[in-house]
Design a protein around this motif. Sequence first.
Motif: not given
Length: 912
Positions: A556-560, A579-581, A615-621, A628-635
Amino acid sequence: MTFKYNHTSHSKKVVSAVLAGMMALSAGGAAMAAESTETGQGQTAAITNTAAPTGLFSDIKVGYWAEKHVYKLAYQGILLGNNGLFRPGDAVTQQEAVTMAIRFMNQEGQLNTNTAAALPTNMEVGNYFKPYVALALQLGLIDKTEESTVDVSKTSWGQKPASREWITKLLIRSLDKDAEAKAQNNQSTGFADNASISESGKGYVNLAVSLDLAKGVEGNKFNPTGSVTRAQLATFFSRGESLTDTTYPNTSTGYVTGLKDGQITLVVDGKAVNFAVNSSTPYFTKDSETRASATDVKLYTKVMVVGSAGGASYVEVVDATPQVESVEGTFARSLSGNKIGIFVGENYETYSYDEATAFIDQNGNAIKLSDITADSIIEVQRETFSADKKTVAIRVKSGIVNKSDNGVIAEVSTSGKTIKLVNTAGATEQFAYNDNLLITYQNRIMSVADLKAGSAVKYTVKDSVLQTITLSQGVEQSVRGTLVEIGGNQSTLTFKREGGSLEAKLLIEKPEVIINGIQDATLNDLITDATNGDQVELSLNADDQVTRIQVIGRQMEPMNGVTVVSYNSKTKVLTVLDNNKKPFVFTLDEKTKLDYNTTKPTLAGLESILNDGRKLDLTYVGTRALSVKVIYKYEGTISNIDTSGRKISLLSGNQTITVPYTTLPTVEIYNKSGASLGDLKIGDKVTVTLGANQDVVQKVALNTVAQFEVVALEANSRIRVKSDLLTSQFYVDQAVLTGESGQTITPSQLTAGNLINVTFEGATPKAVQVVKRTLAEVTAVDASSVTLKQFNGQTETVPVSGSVKVVKSGSTLTSLTSLTVGDRVEMTKDTDNSTRFRVLTVMSKQFWSYDGVGNQILVKRETTADTNYRFALGSSVFVHQGDNTLSVQSLRDNDNIVLYLLNNVILEIQKQ
C-alpha cells in the motif's frame, strides 16, 4: 525437615483445626496409641487395642491430607486402630500422646506390665496406659515435678487434652534433645504471646521452631494452651523419624535391584530381600504428601518398605536418583565368561555382565549383545551401592546403521538435524540427516518443514544418516506468494507463487484469515491485485486445500497531510489535494480502516467530519482507500516553544510542524500532576492533540517510558505493577502489547513477575513490551562480552555493544569490567535500550525453617537483636548444591547456605 499445610486437600473444618493446632504442617500425621475400653474410672471409652490395619481406616480416605503418615506409622506398629477408625480430628489426650511417644522411640520392650505401675497420686490414667506413663517418667519424657502441679479437678491427668506447649516438650524429649531445649530457656520465643509460655517451656518452643516442627498461629501467637489433633501429632512423629536413628523391626531401607509384577527386590545391608506388592499397596515419595504409583519406583533408587513376611504394606521412595555410575568407551568384542572388552581412551578394560544386565540401542530399544558391532561407542552403567558394582545396563550411544524401512514420523528437530521415527516393529529410532536428504511425495520434492508428526513414510539409512524419505500420504505444507484473486463464490484462490508462476487452489469452507491489526478477519479483508495484492503465506492440508491465509506484507502507498475537497456519502467517493495541490480521488468501503478522535470509529461518524479543508493521512492501493486518518494529533520532538508567539514547533519525520495555541494547552505527564509547558524542554518526544478545527493545540502529552514489575492482572485489563517498591495500576486494553520476542500478546498473557517497559502518551499506556530477564552466574567477562551460566545449566556468551549499566552495591557503573566472576546477576534491557546488569546481594546464613504459607525462609539470627532473619522467596527461586537442583523443602536446620537477593527477595539459594 519442612512442614507445610496443604489447605486444599480436606474440609474447612479440618483446616480450622490444623491452623489452631500446634504445627502448621503440609500434611498431617498418624494415629494415636491404643487403649482397652474402660468406663469404670469415669473415663470415656477410648481406642480399642486392635492389630495394625490390613486395609485403610474407614475415616482416612485415599487423598486425605494425613494419609501418608497415618499408614506408615500404622504399618510400623507405632499406632493402632479402633475398629477400623482413626478419628484424626479428635484432640490428643496426655496418656495417648505418651503411649505413642514410647512406641515412636521403640521402647515398648522396656514396659513393666507384671505389676501395677506406681504413679503419683494426681496422675490418674487408664490401666492400659499405666506402664507407658511409668516408663515415660523413668525415661524423662515427662517431668514428675511439673506434672504434680497440674489441675486435675475437672478431668483425670490421663484424659486431659494435651496442650501445645506440653506436646512440644514431649516431642523434643522423645527426640533426645532435652538438653538442647533447656539451653534456650533464657531466650524469647519471638511470639506475641511469649509471656503466656511458661519459663520452662520457652526453650522447647524455641528448639521446635528451629527444627521446623512448630509454627505460630494467626497473629504471630504460639497459643501454648491450645489443643493438638491426632493427625497433627502423628504427622510430627512420622516426620520426626528423619531426626532419629531409631529402627523398627518391620521397616527396611535399601536399593531397588528388581522390579517385576507383584514383587520388589531390595538390597538391604548387602542382602537381597523380596517384598510382594499388589494393587492395594500404597506408594509415596519422600517429598510429596500425595500418593505416587508403582511406576515411580525405579531400579537402583533408595526405597523404604514397611511390611512383614515378605509382603510390602507401605512403599516410600526415599531418594529417586539412581545409584549408578557410567563408563563410556569403544566396544571391542565379547569375551567368554560373560564379559565384554572396551577401550576407554587408550586403556583396554573388561566388564562383567549377567542375566539381569540390560542391552539397549541408541534409541532405547532392547537388543542382544550380538547386535553390538565393533567400534560402536557404548556406555556401561554399574550400580554403586554394593562392593560388586554389578553391570546393570550396556547402552549403545552410536553405531553404524544401514537399513530401509517403513514407519511414522515421531519428531523432527531442525536445530539438531535429527528425525525420530517409529518403525514397523513399533520401536522408536532416531537418525541424523544433512542437506543431501531427499524428501518426496508423488514425484514432488518436499522440504524438511513439510514433515509432520504422524506422517507415514518410507525411509533409507546409510552409515546411520538418513538418505531418503518418501511420504506415503499428503501432508500439511505452506507456500508464499502474491494474492491475485478470490473466486466469486469464495471457493477458490489465485496467487502468484514466489518465483512468478500463477497457481489456483481450492479453499476449505471457512479458511482462517490472519491480518495484523484486524480482529476476526475474513476473506473480504484481503487485498487482491496482480501487482499490489497482499503478500500471503498459505497453509495447505493433505488434500492441497487452503486452510489458512496469513498476510505477511501489503503493497500500500501512504499519502500524508492531504486536504479534503469533497466527500459523497452515497458513492463513498473522497476527493483530496496533496501537499502540491494535486487532486486525487479515492473510494471508501466497509473495509477501510478509520482513525479519528474516538475509541470506536465508524464510517458514519467519519463522514460527518469529512468537510472541505479537513486534513487527513491516507494509505491506498490504486483508487481504493485502505485507511483514512483524520489528523487530530501530531507526534514528534519539540524543536521550539514560543510562549510569546503562542506556538509550538515539532520535528516530525523530515518536516517541522508549527501549531499555534490560543489558551494554554493542557500538559499531561505520567506520574506528575499539575504539569505545564514549563515542564517541557527542547528534544522531548510529545504528542500534540489538536482542537476540533485542527487549527490550535489543545493538549501536549509527554511520551515517556517506564519499567515495572507486574504484581497482578486484575479485571478489565487493569494491571497492578511496582517500581522501586511503590505499587500503582493502570489499564492496558488500548495499548499494543508485545512479548519478549516482539510477538503480539493479549493482556491475559501478562503474568506476575513479568518485567515490562511501558510507553506512556501522557498518562495513557500506548505500548507494553515484556522484557527478557536472565538470571545467571558470571563465569567470564571482558570489555565487550560476558559469559553467563543460567539457572537451567545453559552457558551463553553475550556480546554487549552500546551503553551498559552495572548496578552493584547501590552504585550504577558503565563498564562490563565492573562485573566479577562469581557474581549473580539479572540481565535485562533498560528503558533506554541499554543492557543492564543488576548484581544480586550475597549473604551467608544458617538455615532455620521454611514457611510455605508465606513463601519465605527463616535463617538463624546472628544475635538476639538481629531482626533480619525472614526473607521472601522469588516465584522460581533456584535452590541447588553444586550442579544438583534441590527443593527448598529439602533444606535442613543448621544447613550452611548462601543467599542471593534482589530487592530483598531471594532468587538463588546455594547449599554449602
